[in-house]
Design an enzyme around this catalytic site. Structure first.
Site, PDB file in Angstrom:
ATOM      1  N   GLY A   1       8.583   1.174   6.399  1.00 55.01           N
ATOM      2  CA  GLY A   1       8.945   1.983   7.587  1.00 55.01           C
ATOM      3  C   GLY A   1       7.610   2.080   8.388  1.00 55.01           C
TER       4      GLY A   1
ATOM      5  N   ARG B   1       0.949  -1.103  -0.184  1.00 52.22           N
ATOM      6  CA  ARG B   1      -0.040   0.065   0.007  1.00 52.22           C
ATOM      7  C   ARG B   1       1.035   1.242   0.089  1.00 52.22           C
ATOM      8  NH1 ARG B   1      -1.802   0.306   6.445  1.00 52.22           N
ATOM      9  NH2 ARG B   1      -0.028   1.791   7.045  1.00 52.22           N
TER      10      ARG B   1
ATOM     11  N   THR C   1      -0.883  10.051   2.161  1.00 51.90           N
ATOM     12  CA  THR C   1      -1.214   8.807   2.376  1.00 51.90           C
ATOM     13  C   THR C   1      -2.117   8.393   3.556  1.00 51.90           C
ATOM     14  OG1 THR C   1       0.566   8.176   3.987  1.00 51.90           O
ATOM     15  CG2 THR C   1       1.058   8.120   1.598  1.00 51.90           C
TER      16      THR C   1
ATOM     17  N   TYR D   1      11.916   8.016  15.162  1.00 53.09           N
ATOM     18  CA  TYR D   1      11.689   8.076  13.575  1.00 53.09           C
ATOM     19  C   TYR D   1      12.939   8.985  13.189  1.00 53.09           C
ATOM     20  CZ  TYR D   1       9.185   8.482   9.271  1.00 53.09           C
ATOM     21  OH  TYR D   1       8.855   8.495   7.836  1.00 53.09           O
TER      22      TYR D   1
END
Ligand SMILES: NC(=O)c1ccc[n+]([C@@H]2O[C@H](COP(=O)([O-])OP(=O)(O)OC[C@H]3O[C@@H](n4cnc5c(N)ncnc54)[C@H](O)[C@@H]3O)[C@@H](O)[C@H]2O)c1
Length: 432
Positions: free
Chosen positions: A274, A204, A373, A337
């Site tokens: 990720g 995706r 997204t 992150y």
């Protein structure tokens, strides 16, 4: 999640109101489509200083004849060696900048900085500040980028990308292109024909778009994702005529399992998988830290090492890793992150020269900014709006923008682009 503000500013009342209130004016961006693959209009070549570059060799369709509304302007400033000659940059662009078409391109060509000549280095470094400042003020969906090069032929794939609608969301970037000899593909419309590309996290989001774009360019794609996403991965693979590989990339033997699944080797490896597990450091348990570092960085290092050691990446191969502007600029709540994505940039810069010398493989990274997204649709409204607008193009990017940038780095003629971290962020204000 649709960008309603962008649609609103496209209407007459929307334009009127947002102008009166001094609000951002995002322009709809011209992106690549099969029926409109190129920019419509002239590509004007201007020069500042005395250049030795043979731009005709790159076959870019540039013209020196004046054009009323050029779709692109290339300024060859490789011959700028001192502050006085910088005046020619102003003289060349000042009269034409207003006339560049909406969604047009300005590409400044610079030379590598000469460590033995601080006047040349000062003048050439000045081109970066110039490029980034012009990118911030030019508006109307137009982009400004700087390419440092010595050989136009080696930079043909890079200039082709930056002078096309494929680079719609790439602005304010400085890309260095080496002097390596490159081989253009047999079929320019399917540059990756006969090549195998594996994309991690491709069930995706951005990874799916990357797989789709690499398949469009002729690659046989392998869609890797965790077993839980197996159904989506198979759906993507079936649609693209590729294969799915159900694998958690954090498995200690992930690299060996990929090599075993692809006994004939692979040409393009895209580390896209990720995760985020946001918390401020004071509230962050070790599990969240470790999970992010493991997926985003440790597994990228492990699988890269294993695949290079196994000789699974064929000569002419390409590795494209995924960093993030949060890794370059830092972001509150994302110490894990940010650390992982900065680590990706470090890996790319250190490994690139060695991987090219020892394996004939280039190593680069894309660093996305705010991309529309499912991940960013879940961000609270106010932060989402800030992320969308705080860049020179005043809008979010699309997964296809990251995919097109990856496809340029994966291109067979991009062998002289190595060790670069290219932001796909519309020139985000974060850490620009
Ligand atoms: N969306 C953005 O704005 C943005 C910005 C900067 C960077 N990025 C980076 O781009 C990449 C893709 O982001 P996205 O928005 O498409 O995310 P996403 O969450 O929509 O997709 C990530 C995919 O990776 C897969 N994945 C996660 N862990 C995995 C593992 N251990 N093994 C195999 N697959 C795994 C997931 O199942 C999912 O399909 C990520 O590296 C992300 O950090 C995204």
């Amino acid at each position: 999640m649709a960008d309603r503000y962008l649609s609103f500013t496209g209407t007459a009342p929307g334009r009127f109101l947002t102008r009166r209130l001094g609000l951002p004016q995002p322009a709809p961006l011209r992106r690549w489509s099969p029926d409109r693959p190129g920019l419509d209009g002239e590509r004007l070549l201007l020069t500042a200083g005395k250049s030795d570059l043979d731009l005709a060799a790159a076959d870019l369709g540039l013209t020196t004849a004046p054009a009323e509304h050029p779709a692109a302007v290339v300024l060859d400033a490789t011959g700028v060696r001192d502050v006085d000659t910088l005046a020619e940059v102003h003289a060349a662009l000042h009269p034409v900048v207003r006339s560049v078409a909406a969604s047009g391109r300005i590409v400044v060509l610079g030379a590598p900085l000469d460590p033995a000549d601080h006047h040349q280095a000062a003048a050439q470094q000045a081109l970066e500040g110039f490029t980034r400042s012009l990118g911030k003020e030019i508006g109307r969906g137009r982009t400004v980028n700087l390419v440092r090069l010595t050989d136009a032929r080696a930079a043909a794939s890079t200039l082709g990308f930056l002078l096309s609608p494929k680079s719609a969301y790439v602005s304010g970037q400085v890309v260095e292109v080496g002097p390596q000899e490159v081989t253009p593909p047999d079929d320019p419309d399917r540059p990756l024909a006969g090549r195998t590309a594996l994309v991690t996290g491709a069930a995706r989001g951005i990874g799916e778009a990357v797989a789709e774009t690499l398949a469009r360019d002729g690659a046989r794609v392998v869609v890797l994702d965790v077993p839980q996403a197996g159904q989506d991965a198979r759906r993507v693979a079936d649609r693209l005529g590729g294969t799915a590989l159900a694998l958690d990339i954090t498995a200690p033997d992930a690299g060996e399992r990929i090599a075993a699944a692809l006994p004939d080797g692979l040409d393009v490896l895209v580390h896209n998988a990720g995760i985020t597990r946001d918390r401020r450091l004071v509230n962050m348990p070790a599990e969240r830290w470790n999970a992010v570092l493991d997926v985003n960085l440790a597994s990228v290092l492990r699988t890269t090492d294993a695949l290079l050691a196994a000789g699974a990446l064929r000569a002419g191969g390409r590795i494209v890793a995924t960093a993030s502007i949060a890794g370059l600029a830092g972001n509150a709540g994302q110490t894990n992150y940010g650390a992982s994505k900065a680590g990706v940039a470090g890996l790319v810069r250190a490994l690139a020269p060695r991987a090219l010398a020892e394996h004939g493989v280039t190593v680069n990274a894309v660093a996305p900014g705010f991309i529309e997204t499912k991940m960013t649709a879940a961000v609270p409204l106010f932060i989402r709006e800030a992320g969308r607008r705080m860049n020179s193009l005043a809008q979010g990017g699309l997964p296809s923008d990251v995919a097109e940038t990856t496809a340029w780095l994966a291109h067979p003629a991009s062998g002289a682009v190595n060790g670069q971290v290219v932001r796909v962020c519309g020139q985000s204000l974060l850490g620009a």
